[in-house]
Motif scaffolding. Structure first.
Motif, mmCIF file in Angstrom:
data_model
loop_
_atom_site.group_PDB
_atom_site.id
_atom_site.type_symbol
_atom_site.label_atom_id
_atom_site.label_comp_id
_atom_site.label_asym_id
_atom_site.label_seq_id
_atom_site.Cartn_x
_atom_site.Cartn_y
_atom_site.Cartn_z
ATOM 1 N N UNK A 1 39.633 40.269 27.425
ATOM 2 C CA UNK A 1 39.595 39.793 28.340
ATOM 3 C C UNK A 1 40.385 41.145 29.658
ATOM 4 N N UNK A 2 40.638 42.145 29.294
ATOM 5 C CA UNK A 2 40.693 42.796 30.544
ATOM 6 C C UNK A 2 39.557 43.874 30.390
ATOM 7 N N UNK A 3 38.309 43.603 30.191
ATOM 8 C CA UNK A 3 36.969 43.729 30.715
ATOM 9 C C UNK A 3 36.793 42.270 31.620
ATOM 10 N N UNK A 4 36.873 41.143 31.401
ATOM 11 C CA UNK A 4 37.169 40.408 32.475
ATOM 12 C C UNK A 4 37.907 40.465 33.639
ATOM 13 N N UNK A 5 38.463 40.827 33.764
ATOM 14 C CA UNK A 5 39.370 40.716 34.553
ATOM 15 C C UNK A 5 38.715 41.637 35.741
ATOM 16 N N UNK A 6 38.958 43.082 34.700
ATOM 17 C CA UNK A 6 38.234 44.471 35.560
ATOM 18 C C UNK A 6 37.160 43.640 36.742
ATOM 19 N N UNK B 1 48.278 21.552 28.356
ATOM 20 C CA UNK B 1 48.392 21.562 27.130
ATOM 21 C C UNK B 1 48.019 22.608 26.330
ATOM 22 N N UNK B 2 47.355 23.333 26.932
ATOM 23 C CA UNK B 2 46.959 24.913 26.452
ATOM 24 C C UNK B 2 47.802 26.034 26.956
ATOM 25 N N UNK B 3 48.876 26.157 25.682
ATOM 26 C CA UNK B 3 49.618 26.990 25.976
ATOM 27 C C UNK B 3 50.115 28.602 25.333
ATOM 28 N N UNK B 4 48.703 28.842 24.866
ATOM 29 C CA UNK B 4 48.081 29.773 24.141
ATOM 30 C C UNK B 4 48.189 30.858 25.065
ATOM 31 N N UNK B 5 48.824 32.456 24.953
ATOM 32 C CA UNK B 5 48.551 33.211 25.667
ATOM 33 C C UNK B 5 46.995 33.493 25.959
ATOM 34 N N UNK B 6 46.262 33.542 25.084
ATOM 35 C CA UNK B 6 44.432 33.779 25.203
ATOM 36 C C UNK B 6 43.993 32.801 26.498
ATOM 37 N N UNK B 7 44.118 31.660 26.655
ATOM 38 C CA UNK B 7 43.907 30.064 26.756
ATOM 39 C C UNK B 7 44.446 30.172 28.065
ATOM 40 N N UNK B 8 45.483 30.574 28.660
ATOM 41 C CA UNK B 8 46.610 30.561 29.824
ATOM 42 C C UNK B 8 45.404 31.816 30.447
ATOM 43 N N UNK B 9 45.100 33.075 29.721
ATOM 44 C CA UNK B 9 44.584 33.873 30.603
ATOM 45 C C UNK B 9 42.735 33.088 30.563
ATOM 46 N N UNK C 1 48.895 37.717 37.086
ATOM 47 C CA UNK C 1 50.070 36.867 36.391
ATOM 48 C C UNK C 1 48.710 37.410 35.166
ATOM 49 N N UNK C 2 47.356 37.485 35.287
ATOM 50 C CA UNK C 2 46.549 37.545 33.838
ATOM 51 C C UNK C 2 47.210 38.872 33.134
ATOM 52 N N UNK C 3 47.435 39.947 34.310
ATOM 53 C CA UNK C 3 48.180 40.704 33.768
ATOM 54 C C UNK C 3 49.280 41.328 32.875
ATOM 55 N N UNK C 4 50.067 41.070 33.416
ATOM 56 C CA UNK C 4 51.536 40.159 32.447
ATOM 57 C C UNK C 4 51.308 39.454 31.272
#
Length: 365
Positions: free
Chosen positions: A156-161, A109-117, A142-145
């Motif tokens: 998002x990049x901080x949380x990814x790292x 239901x949440x298709x925007x990039x920020x929600x998907x990440x 998948x997040x990186x893409x």
């Protein structure tokens, strides 16, 4: 030769008891905040021996003390933080299957990039707790893409790292864990201080704790202990700086302090967090360090824990303390209890640590 470090450890409720720093005197530091404004920060100072070159390379510059709390400035940020917070609460309580199903529904239901990440970040944390590290790494790929299409890329990049460093830490690959943590630390300058930045600092401190546990050189270990202590202090400070209205449950903020105390106790006991505890049999720590660990554990018992994952780690810390004190039977029994607890709460990522500890203690009972 000595250098001077600033550490805001005065906020720790147990600081006077465990003497986290050797306080030499208080003072004020004035930090420029731009034209016509300043920030006054009260700090304590202590002396840190200058490290050898190889030790210095492991540890980046300690982040600056934080300023006033900041509200999230976009609806997208608030929504993403809410997803991460609520789902992290389920994960830390061991409600892994419920977290799976909630993420699956939201993904549709949440298709925007920020929600998907954010949802993939939550799913990767869930996988880490399960011990499904390949799954966690796949989700983070998948997040990186998706990251370049997000509106809140820095956070998002901080949380990814942060999550990549945790995956590597739980896999036992400490060298790569510290690499990912160091890559993310410069983003502290771009993201408002709060629980997100606090967790990166905390996990960096945990990695330093693991590295310190493996040091045979007393000077190197002392240096790493000092730097880990500072990161733990900064992590708590950043978490306390998080605005109370940023999150619905504030689980990420509330869990920082107990985990920081657990990390400090492991640090003082000379224990790592990768599951390899064999060094307890061949290494010694000073009696004053054991005393500090006991004080931290007493603070945890007094304050209580906020989730099942911290309950597990408190058991493991107490197990290490019993062993250091020569109470091998108590250490063995508590390690067995932690093993059962991890299994009951689907903490597959912690289960091997408990199993290894049980086997190690069994040989010495």
């Amino acid at each position: 030769m000595q250098t001077r470090e600033a550490c805001s450890c005065h906020r720790l409720s147990f600081a006077e008891t465990i003497n986290v720093t050797d306080i030499r005197g208080d003072g004020n530091i004035t930090v420029s905040a731009g034209s016509g404004s300043t920030i006054i920060i009260t700090t304590c100072s202590y002396d840190v021996p200058a490290p050898e070159e190889d030790s210095r390379a492991l540890v980046p510059v300690v982040p600056k003390p934080v300023g006033k709390p900041q509200m999230l400035n976009t609806k997208t940020q608030k929504s993403c933080r809410k997803y991460i917070d609520n789902l992290a609460m389920l994960t830390s309580e061991g409600k892994i299957l419920k977290c799976h199903s909630t993420i699956a529904k939201l993904m549709k239901t949440k298709a925007d990039p920020d929600s998907q990440v954010s949802l993939r970040h939550a799913a990767s944390l869930n996988a880490i707790y399960e011990g499904e590290f390949k799954k966690a790494n796949r989700l983070l790929r998948e997040v990186s893409a998706i990251l370049p299409d997000t509106r809140n890329e820095a956070e998002h990049r901080l949380w990814w790292g942060n999550l990549k460093s945790v995956v590597k830490m739980r896999e036992g690959n400490i060298n790569m864990g510290i690499v990912f943590a160091k890559e993310a630390l410069p983003l502290l300058e771009a993201v408002a201080p709060g629980c997100m930045t606090a967790w990166l600092l905390l996990n960096h401190a945990l990695l330093l704790t693991e590295i310190a546990a493996g040091q045979d050189d007393d000077d190197d270990r002392h240096f790493l202990v000092q730097r880990a202590e500072t990161d733990y202090c900064h992590a708590i400070e950043h978490a306390e700086n998080d605005h109370s209205k940023q999150m619905l449950n504030s689980q990420l903020r509330l869990r920082v302090s107990p985990y920081a105390k657990i990390g400090l106790a492991l640090l003082y006991l000379g224990c790592g967090i990768s599951g390899d505890i064999s060094r307890l049999a061949i290494s010694d720590v000073p009696l004053d360090q054991i005393g500090k660990a006991k004080s931290v554990i007493a603070a945890l018992d007094r304050d209580g824990t906020v989730c099942n994952s911290t309950k597990f780690w408190l058991m493991m810390v107490k197990t290490c303390l019993h062993y250091r004190q020569g109470s091998y039977q108590q250490a063995y029994e508590l390690a067995q209890e932690a093993k059962v607890f991890a299994s009951e709460h689907s903490f597959g990522g912690f289960l091997n640590y408990a199993k290894n500890t049980v086997d190690f203690r069994k040989e010495r009972v």
